[in-house]
Design a protein around this motif. Sequence first.
Motif, PDB file in Angstrom:
ATOM      1  N   GLN A  23      -3.174  -7.084  -6.656  1.00  0.00           N
ATOM      2  CA  GLN A  23      -3.523  -8.293  -5.900  1.00  0.00           C
ATOM      3  C   GLN A  23      -2.692  -9.493  -6.344  1.00  0.00           C
ATOM      4  O   GLN A  23      -2.300 -10.338  -5.546  1.00  0.00           O
ATOM      5  CB  GLN A  23      -5.028  -8.605  -5.979  1.00  0.00           C
ATOM      6  CG  GLN A  23      -5.598  -8.819  -7.352  1.00  0.00           C
ATOM      7  CD  GLN A  23      -6.184  -7.546  -7.924  1.00  0.00           C
ATOM      8  OE1 GLN A  23      -5.650  -6.453  -7.688  1.00  0.00           O
ATOM      9  NE2 GLN A  23      -7.256  -7.668  -8.680  1.00  0.00           N
ATOM     10  N   ASN A 160      -9.756  -7.041  -3.992  1.00  0.00           N
ATOM     11  CA  ASN A 160      -9.737  -6.078  -2.875  1.00  0.00           C
ATOM     12  C   ASN A 160      -8.399  -6.003  -2.133  1.00  0.00           C
ATOM     13  O   ASN A 160      -8.356  -6.181  -0.915  1.00  0.00           O
ATOM     14  CB  ASN A 160     -10.881  -6.414  -1.904  1.00  0.00           C
ATOM     15  CG  ASN A 160     -11.139  -5.284  -0.920  1.00  0.00           C
ATOM     16  OD1 ASN A 160     -10.642  -4.170  -1.106  1.00  0.00           O
ATOM     17  ND2 ASN A 160     -11.893  -5.566   0.128  1.00  0.00           N
ATOM     18  N   PHE A 169      -3.779  -7.144   2.720  1.00  0.00           N
ATOM     19  CA  PHE A 169      -4.915  -8.062   2.699  1.00  0.00           C
ATOM     20  C   PHE A 169      -5.392  -8.270   1.265  1.00  0.00           C
ATOM     21  O   PHE A 169      -5.429  -7.317   0.486  1.00  0.00           O
ATOM     22  CB  PHE A 169      -6.104  -7.479   3.479  1.00  0.00           C
ATOM     23  CG  PHE A 169      -5.841  -7.193   4.930  1.00  0.00           C
ATOM     24  CD1 PHE A 169      -4.922  -6.216   5.311  1.00  0.00           C
ATOM     25  CD2 PHE A 169      -6.531  -7.866   5.923  1.00  0.00           C
ATOM     26  CE1 PHE A 169      -4.688  -5.936   6.656  1.00  0.00           C
ATOM     27  CE2 PHE A 169      -6.304  -7.599   7.264  1.00  0.00           C
ATOM     28  CZ  PHE A 169      -5.382  -6.630   7.631  1.00  0.00           C
ATOM     29  N   GLU A 171      -8.688 -10.689  -0.791  1.00  0.00           N
ATOM     30  CA  GLU A 171      -9.810 -11.622  -0.645  1.00  0.00           C
ATOM     31  C   GLU A 171      -9.672 -12.720  -1.698  1.00  0.00           C
ATOM     32  O   GLU A 171      -9.470 -12.423  -2.879  1.00  0.00           O
ATOM     33  CB  GLU A 171     -11.142 -10.904  -0.851  1.00  0.00           C
ATOM     34  CG  GLU A 171     -11.390  -9.727   0.083  1.00  0.00           C
ATOM     35  CD  GLU A 171     -11.381 -10.132   1.542  1.00  0.00           C
ATOM     36  OE1 GLU A 171     -11.890 -11.229   1.850  1.00  0.00           O
ATOM     37  OE2 GLU A 171     -10.852  -9.370   2.369  1.00  0.00           O
ATOM     38  N   THR A 181      -9.899 -14.393   3.640  1.00  0.00           N
ATOM     39  CA  THR A 181      -8.990 -13.255   3.533  1.00  0.00           C
ATOM     40  C   THR A 181      -7.577 -13.757   3.821  1.00  0.00           C
ATOM     41  O   THR A 181      -7.354 -14.423   4.835  1.00  0.00           O
ATOM     42  CB  THR A 181      -9.352 -12.170   4.573  1.00  0.00           C
ATOM     43  OG1 THR A 181     -10.740 -11.873   4.454  1.00  0.00           O
ATOM     44  CG2 THR A 181      -8.530 -10.910   4.363  1.00  0.00           C
ATOM     45  N   SER A 196     -11.647 -16.411   7.794  1.00  0.00           N
ATOM     46  CA  SER A 196     -12.868 -16.758   7.059  1.00  0.00           C
ATOM     47  C   SER A 196     -14.060 -16.471   7.956  1.00  0.00           C
ATOM     48  O   SER A 196     -13.912 -16.246   9.151  1.00  0.00           O
ATOM     49  CB  SER A 196     -12.843 -18.217   6.611  1.00  0.00           C
ATOM     50  OG  SER A 196     -12.671 -19.072   7.721  1.00  0.00           O
TER      51      SER A 196
END
Length: 491
Positions: A23, A160, A169, A171, A181, A196
């Motif tokens: 991430q 995530n 993607f 979060e 996101t 959102s």
Amino acid sequence: MEARPWLLVVAISLSACAKQDPQKQIVDDAAAALGGRERILAAKTLILEGEGRNGNLGQDMTPEATGQGFTVSGYKRMVDVAAGRARIEQTRTPDFPYFQGQAPQKQVFGVDGDVAYNVAASGNATRGSNAVAKDRRTEIYHHPLTALRAALDSASTVTNPRTEGNHTFVEIATANRVAFTLVVDNATKLPARVVSKTDNANLGDVAIETSFTDYQDVSGLKLPTRLTTKIDGYTNADLHLTRQTVDGDAGDLAAPAAAASAAPIAGPPPPKVTAEEVAKGVWWLTGQSHHSVLVEFGDHLTLIEVPLNEARSLAVITKARELVPGKPLTQVVNTHAHFDHSSGIRAAVAEGLTVITHKGNAAFYQAAVERPHTIAPDALAKNPKPLKIETVDEEMTLKDNTRTMNLYHMAGNPHADTLLMAYLPKERILVEADAFSPAGPAAPAAAAGEPYAPNLLDNVKKRGLKVERIVPIHGAIAPFGSLVKAATAAP
Ligand SMILES: [Zn+2]
Ligand SMILES: [Zn+2]
């Protein structure tokens, strides 16, 4: 060294651990594509100027229609990136027959921390609700610069990571309780959109999604010149930016004193329901901007309209039951699907009422009753019930041995395709919403005339109705002659 191969194993594992979390890698790659971490973190203000179009969600001709909108000119969005302040100024011109006429309307609104505010043409500022403030605080991150700045902030969490098709993607949850996101284009590594979630009283849980396209170079950054915002799939804003300024003078973005000093607004004002018996067994329920009418039949009660919000609708239902405690309230007639007139449908279903509406609204209400409301659970979310519905095509008669009420489709009205009006032939009373809002002591005359009144008059004449009094959903009770006058004077 060769005698101790396990050291090498440890070294490899350590380097694997030191490798970035996926991430973090996604955010770092996007930051690099946008102009670099340092440049993003150094940005203090962002000024976006342009033009475009706003939609008319919840107020179009049918629940599904998207044809109506507002041309937006003079759009200017000023953001103090670090302080969480933003203000938007724009001029909206309706491209459809509008209550307030076709004249351009200047809008000024913003958010400063927990305070949302609107500034009227007079210069007077008022505070918006806490829910509006939260939506506007979230909207600040609906831009690649602010979204990535939040993602790079060590106080935020980034979780995530996942890839679907050409996009990745993650979060983001910020220290000031905003969650969204971030969606990154796998080829360019630039943010493609931010999504959102929020509560909409009529639609329940909805996604607000802003797409970023047509990137250009601005002061060492890449910034999109087109921002398209959808609410639950409806395009609500489509803006083309003609000028973007990073670290320009955004002026004072503090909330105006009148709004900042006002008390926080946790929800809609407490409902106030006043009942006036306008004919035997017919009550006009007023007290706020949207009225209702209660009609007594031999063995049951029928309500016309559950408007404005859940609190008012439940209060109107309670008042109806108090007025005639001996008879059950069994049905509600809905005049049309505009969100301010249908925002009580879910409450009515929770109270066990059958909904009577034009057939063009049926699919929308079926979906509305079934949609999840997890962000702000309402009465129906807490007490789920199926929709009971009866639909009207051109007309329907509600009749027993004590009373007759006719419902008619207001065909061809430019306000909405699914408008119903109600007529009580014995009492010669017409109940209608939005087609004509008679002026009265508490209701000033429409500034720009009544653009929908001629069609209402045509429909009354076409049906041969002998109307004496109009008992409206907006405005004051008026004699039929005032509709004739308004129709003649219509713009
Ligand atoms: Zn309407
Ligand atoms: Zn209305």
